[in-house]
Design an enzyme around this catalytic site. Sequence first.
Site, PDB file in Angstrom:
ATOM      1  N   ASP A  27      28.720  45.421 -20.434  1.00 35.82           N
ATOM      2  CA  ASP A  27      28.811  44.161 -19.692  1.00 35.82           C
ATOM      3  C   ASP A  27      27.419  43.579 -19.438  1.00 35.82           C
ATOM      4  O   ASP A  27      26.448  44.324 -19.297  1.00 35.82           O
ATOM      5  CB  ASP A  27      29.541  44.412 -18.366  1.00 35.82           C
ATOM      6  N   ASN A  31      39.758  38.567 -22.031  1.00 37.36           N
ATOM      7  CA  ASN A  31      38.627  37.784 -22.549  1.00 37.36           C
ATOM      8  C   ASN A  31      39.057  36.559 -23.370  1.00 37.36           C
ATOM      9  O   ASN A  31      38.243  35.675 -23.653  1.00 37.36           O
ATOM     10  CB  ASN A  31      37.674  38.662 -23.378  1.00 37.36           C
TER      11      ASN A  31
HETATM   12  C1  IPE Z   1      34.856  43.754 -19.335  1.00 38.09           C
HETATM   13  O1  IPE Z   1      33.895  42.823 -19.004  1.00 38.09           O
HETATM   14  C2  IPE Z   1      35.258  43.593 -20.772  1.00 38.09           C
HETATM   15  C3  IPE Z   1      34.239  43.922 -21.771  1.00 38.09           C
HETATM   16  C4  IPE Z   1      33.040  44.397 -21.522  1.00 38.09           C
HETATM   17  C5  IPE Z   1      34.634  43.707 -23.133  1.00 38.09           C
HETATM   18  P1  IPE Z   1      34.268  41.422 -18.358  1.00 38.09           P
HETATM   19  O2  IPE Z   1      32.987  40.689 -18.164  1.00 38.09           O
HETATM   20  O3  IPE Z   1      35.307  40.746 -19.163  1.00 38.09           O
HETATM   21  O4  IPE Z   1      34.907  41.856 -16.974  1.00 38.09           O
HETATM   22  P2  IPE Z   1      34.978  41.107 -15.586  1.00 38.09           P
HETATM   23  O5  IPE Z   1      35.576  39.745 -15.846  1.00 38.09           O
HETATM   24  O6  IPE Z   1      33.580  41.009 -15.069  1.00 38.09           O
HETATM   25  O7  IPE Z   1      35.822  41.982 -14.743  1.00 38.09           O
HETATM   26  C1  IPE Z   2      30.211  41.617 -21.974  1.00 33.80           C
HETATM   27  O1  IPE Z   2      29.307  40.667 -21.541  1.00 33.80           O
HETATM   28  C2  IPE Z   2      30.766  41.307 -23.341  1.00 33.80           C
HETATM   29  C3  IPE Z   2      32.164  40.846 -23.347  1.00 33.80           C
HETATM   30  C4  IPE Z   2      32.942  40.773 -22.304  1.00 33.80           C
HETATM   31  C5  IPE Z   2      32.704  40.460 -24.615  1.00 33.80           C
HETATM   32  P1  IPE Z   2      29.777  39.387 -20.743  1.00 33.80           P
HETATM   33  O2  IPE Z   2      29.992  38.273 -21.719  1.00 33.80           O
HETATM   34  O3  IPE Z   2      30.935  39.686 -19.887  1.00 33.80           O
HETATM   35  O4  IPE Z   2      28.486  39.090 -19.873  1.00 33.80           O
HETATM   36  P2  IPE Z   2      28.456  38.565 -18.382  1.00 33.80           P
HETATM   37  O5  IPE Z   2      29.272  39.487 -17.565  1.00 33.80           O
HETATM   38  O6  IPE Z   2      29.023  37.175 -18.417  1.00 33.80           O
HETATM   39  O7  IPE Z   2      27.005  38.595 -18.025  1.00 33.80           O
HETATM   40 MG    MG Z   3      31.077  40.337 -17.981  1.00 37.84          MG
END
Ligand code: IPE
Ligand code: IPE
Ligand code: MG
Length: 252
Positions: A31, A79
């Site tokens: 993340d 997502n």
């Molecule tokens: C969890 O991260 C999913 C992945 C890393 C693929 P998210 O960024 O989607 O999760 P939330 O929304 O912060 O809970």
């Molecule tokens: C994790 O990074 C990757 C996926 C969820 C695909 P994020 O895209 O959630 O990054 P933040 O949480 O917005 O910084």
């Molecule tokens: Mg995230």
Amino acid sequence: MDTDARQPLIVDSQSLGRRGKLPRHIAIIMDGNGRWAQQRGLNRAEGHRAGVQALKPIVKECAALGIQVLTVYAFSTENWARPQVEVNALWDLLVEFLRSETPELKAEGVRIQTIGNVGALPPRAQRAIDAAKHDTAEQTRMVLNLALNYGGRDELVRAVNRWLDEQRPVPEERYVTANAIAQHLDTAGLPDPDLLIRSSGELRISNFLLWQLAYAEIYVTTTLWPDFNPMELHKAIHAYQNRDRRFGGLRE
Ligand code: IPE
Ligand code: IPE
Ligand code: MG
């Protein structure tokens, strides 16, 4: 806010191996790509590109350390709620990663598998996944398990429905059991994760491996995923080795 801030900063791989038990299975919630990009005035897709680059040395290091399974959360069932351009960029990056990295992963003994509802991915992504799985099917050193369109609740529902399908036309079992559920999850045959790592400081599971994480040790680092490197991995494993795993019983 590393969950084990008292750990020393540098831990070399040899001492990790010597120190004690390595986790058999490490699961990572990768993340923070978006925030990493935002901090640099880049768009979110560039953050994801940097995130893919960060994954490569982690896979290699896990294989070198003797980890048996590395599961990485790459795309959740939630997502899809992101803008279409970001979702498309993620599938493009997956295809690119699989095409460019599969030969080297294969050479390192890594077998590529997936969990999640992969049948709902764009066809180009499905083709790349099928090819990567096929090409690495014989490898036995480590499983790289990609969680794609994965949600813990979705997986549990699909598992129970698969079990119910097997009870038709004539039911063999009247009631579902914990073993039956585990054997019908996407992770059937894999050990449960011993260590869950989440980058970017968020203190939640976000629908990852709800069943399998029952007794995982959790390690959270504020490091954003594109900055996560083998040294961070060593810190997480070192922290794991200092945990007292009781599984509801008493300390040995
Ligand atoms: C969890 O991260 C999913 C992945 C890393 C693929 P998210 O960024 O989607 O999760 P939330 O929304 O912060 O809970
Ligand atoms: C994790 O990074 C990757 C996926 C969820 C695909 P994020 O895209 O959630 O990054 P933040 O949480 O917005 O910084
Ligand atoms: Mg995230």
